[in-house]
Write a protein that holds these residues in place. Structure first.
Motif, mmCIF file in Angstrom:
data_model
loop_
_atom_site.group_PDB
_atom_site.id
_atom_site.type_symbol
_atom_site.label_atom_id
_atom_site.label_comp_id
_atom_site.label_asym_id
_atom_site.label_seq_id
_atom_site.Cartn_x
_atom_site.Cartn_y
_atom_site.Cartn_z
ATOM 1 N N LEU A 219 0.810 -1.221 0.000
ATOM 2 C CA LEU A 219 0.000 0.000 0.000
ATOM 3 C C LEU A 219 0.844 1.272 0.000
ATOM 4 N N LYS A 220 2.059 1.202 0.460
ATOM 5 C CA LYS A 220 2.901 2.399 0.441
ATOM 6 C C LYS A 220 3.263 2.785 -0.988
ATOM 7 N N ASP A 221 3.587 1.795 -1.813
ATOM 8 C CA ASP A 221 3.861 2.086 -3.219
ATOM 9 C C ASP A 221 2.596 2.480 -3.957
ATOM 10 N N VAL A 222 1.458 1.907 -3.568
ATOM 11 C CA VAL A 222 0.186 2.315 -4.167
ATOM 12 C C VAL A 222 -0.067 3.793 -3.914
ATOM 13 N N MET A 223 0.144 4.224 -2.680
ATOM 14 C CA MET A 223 -0.079 5.624 -2.347
ATOM 15 C C MET A 223 0.847 6.538 -3.145
ATOM 16 N N CYS A 224 2.118 6.153 -3.280
ATOM 17 C CA CYS A 224 3.062 6.974 -4.043
ATOM 18 C C CYS A 224 2.660 7.040 -5.510
ATOM 19 N N SER A 225 2.234 5.911 -6.053
ATOM 20 C CA SER A 225 1.807 5.892 -7.449
ATOM 21 C C SER A 225 0.593 6.787 -7.667
ATOM 22 N N LEU A 226 -0.339 6.758 -6.722
ATOM 23 C CA LEU A 226 -1.500 7.648 -6.806
ATOM 24 C C LEU A 226 -1.082 9.111 -6.718
ATOM 25 N N HIS A 227 -0.133 9.396 -5.845
ATOM 26 C CA HIS A 227 0.310 10.776 -5.654
ATOM 27 C C HIS A 227 0.864 11.379 -6.941
ATOM 28 N N PHE A 228 1.565 10.563 -7.725
ATOM 29 C CA PHE A 228 2.213 11.062 -8.942
ATOM 30 C C PHE A 228 1.426 10.751 -10.212
ATOM 31 N N PHE A 229 0.244 10.162 -10.070
ATOM 32 C CA PHE A 229 -0.546 9.807 -11.245
ATOM 33 C C PHE A 229 -0.982 11.068 -11.994
#
Length: 523
Positions: A219-229
């Motif tokens: 979920l930490k990488d998911v959050m980062c990916s969402l942040h930069f989407f």
């Protein structure tokens, strides 16, 4: 700042969501989409479907139709967490089901532009129901109407939900929808009672149809990916005048992000997994649900392709087909445009652990607290923890060769025991202690082979022992090796201790294929 106001302005009463500016489209992203996306990509809509936040393009009528759709026995539903590798998993499944033959050659006409699934996933909840619905959703009423319909048409394809249902078998349908209340009813079936193989009463009425593949990512990488989407979030990580920030939005119980809280998504999918597993056990059928982890795909894509092929009960996977799909579905190939219409924007890094490059330890510890509170006892979330550690818990402080008589492993950092399942670390369930007598309960051995035997020849250099002094069975094996004089026949590595990733070999391992890799090595 490390001081965060945890009272989020978009939560009031049961669940009211204020429209937030989630994305700001960078110049680079605009150029990648030919300067068109910035004019049709609004901030989060504030809309909900059955209490779940949904994106602006979401079509309630099609979501209802998806829930009620008639399933076929060979249907494949891909239900993926947002930013967890949906495009990647869809490409793998589409390739296995429709694109390549046993020689690894493309089946003529299988991957033509314009066919459903060839250019990426086609979300059922985005599609217009039929031609009339498509006209309504694309019509420009002069007041912003038509944006959702035209966005869907451009990015997902000019298809309808009915056309999605009319695919030739086996149908592949990819979605972010999840849980017992949103996935197709006929996929899930109804709860089954425990039966014997000879008791077929009402089996067809209770048993679901089709197969479900669930995709998860730490979920930490998911959050980062969402942040930069589509460019860095306009409200930043921790919030500003535009909103509470990606971090606060993501960890809040009432997250306004599309498809809601990823923590809740995992909770609801765990219920689905348990339901379908119980259903399969009740009628003694094969499993109809498979959980695939992004990190496992990254670690060994060919092996995971084989695992998926076996689950789908497809013909035996040839090496040619396996390696062709692995090459076509590699990150560099997909980043080059093989994954579909929005490849250049959807695919950013595709790495594991990018979260370490953002925020700080204190914030990630707060994230860990939320994870432990919400997902600590959720089985399908267990393997994610290994990829979310700030550092490996319980690591030995020094290697064995530096031990002295006063070295006391009991003073080393504490950790929670883990087991290996499907190549991933999960909280240990193999070693149990009775609640009453506290006696050690050893599970049945999984290794029942014998040397020599037709399967296991007595060859020097063929076998290698990994042992740990904390394990009496491993210690006995090391003793037997010595007493039998097999030191030059069977090689051995001795662990430096235990950690949250299992037995720990700080200097690596001496056996192939790991001997050339830098330590530490875990087992």
């Amino acid at each position: 700042s490390n001081s965060i106001d945890w009272s989020l302005p978009f939560v009031e009463g049961r669940r009211k969501v204020r429209s937030l500016a989630l994305f700001t489209v960078t110049l680079h992203a605009r150029r990648q989409l030919n300067n068109n996306l910035s004019s049709i990509m609004p901030p989060p809509s504030g809309r909900q479907y059955k209490d779940v936040p949904v994106p602006f393009w979401f079509n309630d009528a099609s979501a209802d139709a998806f829930r009620a759709m008639s399933m076929r026995p060979d249907d494949v539903i891909l239900s993926s967490m947002v930013k967890a590798g949906t495009t990647w998993a869809h490409k793998i499944l589409h390739s296995l089901l429709h694109v390549y033959d046993d020689e690894g050659s493309i089946i003529p006409g299988s991957n033509e532009e314009g066919s459903i699934g060839a250019s990426g996933q086609v979300y059922p909840d985005a599609m217009p129901l039929d031609d009339d619905d498509r006209k309504r959703r694309c019509a420009d009423d002069g007041d912003g109407g038509g944006k959702a319909g035209n966005f869907v048409k451009k990015q997902f394809g000019d298809f309808t939900f009915q056309e999605l249902c009319d695919q030739p078998s086996p149908r592949l349908i990819s979605t972010h929808l999840f849980g017992m209340d949103l996935l197709p009813s006929e996929l899930l079936g109804t709860a089954t009672k425990k039966r014997t193989r000879n008791d077929e009463t009402d089996v067809k009425e209770e048993e679901g149809k089709g197969r479900l593949i669930i995709v998860l990512r730490n979920l930490k990488d998911v959050m980062c990916s969402l942040h930069f989407f589509l460019g860095e979030a306009k409200d930043g990580w921790l919030g500003n005048e535009h909103g509470p920030g990606s971090f606060n939005r993501f960890i809040d119980d009432n997250s306004p992000n599309a498809f809601g809280s990823c923590f809740d998504w995992a909770i609801e999918q765990d219920k689905v997994v348990k339901f379908l597993q119980e259903q399969a056990a009740g009628v003694l059928k094969k499993e109809r649900v498979l959980v695939v982890y992004y990190e496992a795909l990254k670690a060994d894509l060919p092996a995971q392709i084989g695992r998926i092929n076996t689950f789908l009960e497809l013909p035996t996977l040839t090496d040619a087909k396996r390696m062709t799909i692995a090459e076509a579905c590699g990150f560099s190939a997909m980043k080059g445009g093989t994954a579909g219409r929005m490849t250049s924007v959807i695919m950013r890094k595709g790495s594991i652990g990018d979260w370490r490059n953002h925020l700080n330890k204190e914030l990630w510890e707060k994230f860990d607290d939320v994870f432990a509170r919400k997902l600590g006892n959720v089985d399908i979330a267990g393997p994610l923890r290994h990829f979310q550690w700030w550092k490996m818990p319980g690591m030995p402080t020094e290697s064995r060769e530096h031990w002295i008589l006063d070295t006391d492993p009991r003073t080393w950092p504490a950790f929670e025991r883990v087991s290996l399942e499907e190549g991933l670390l999960i909280p240990d369930k193999l070693i149990a202690r009775s609640e009453t007598d506290k006696e050690f309960k050893r599970p049945p051995s999984e290794y029942r082979g014998q040397i020599p035997s037709p399967k296991y020849a007595p060859e020097a250099g063929r076998y290698h022992l990994f042992v740990s002094g904390v394990c009496p069975w491993a210690s006995s094996t090391a003793t037997a090796r010595h007493l039998l004089g097999l030191e030059n026949v069977i090689s051995m590595d001795i662990a430096d201790g235990q950690s949250g990733a299992g037995w720990t070999f700080l200097n690596g391992a001496s056996a192939s294929p790991w001997k050339d890799r830098e330590g530490p090595f875990w087992l």
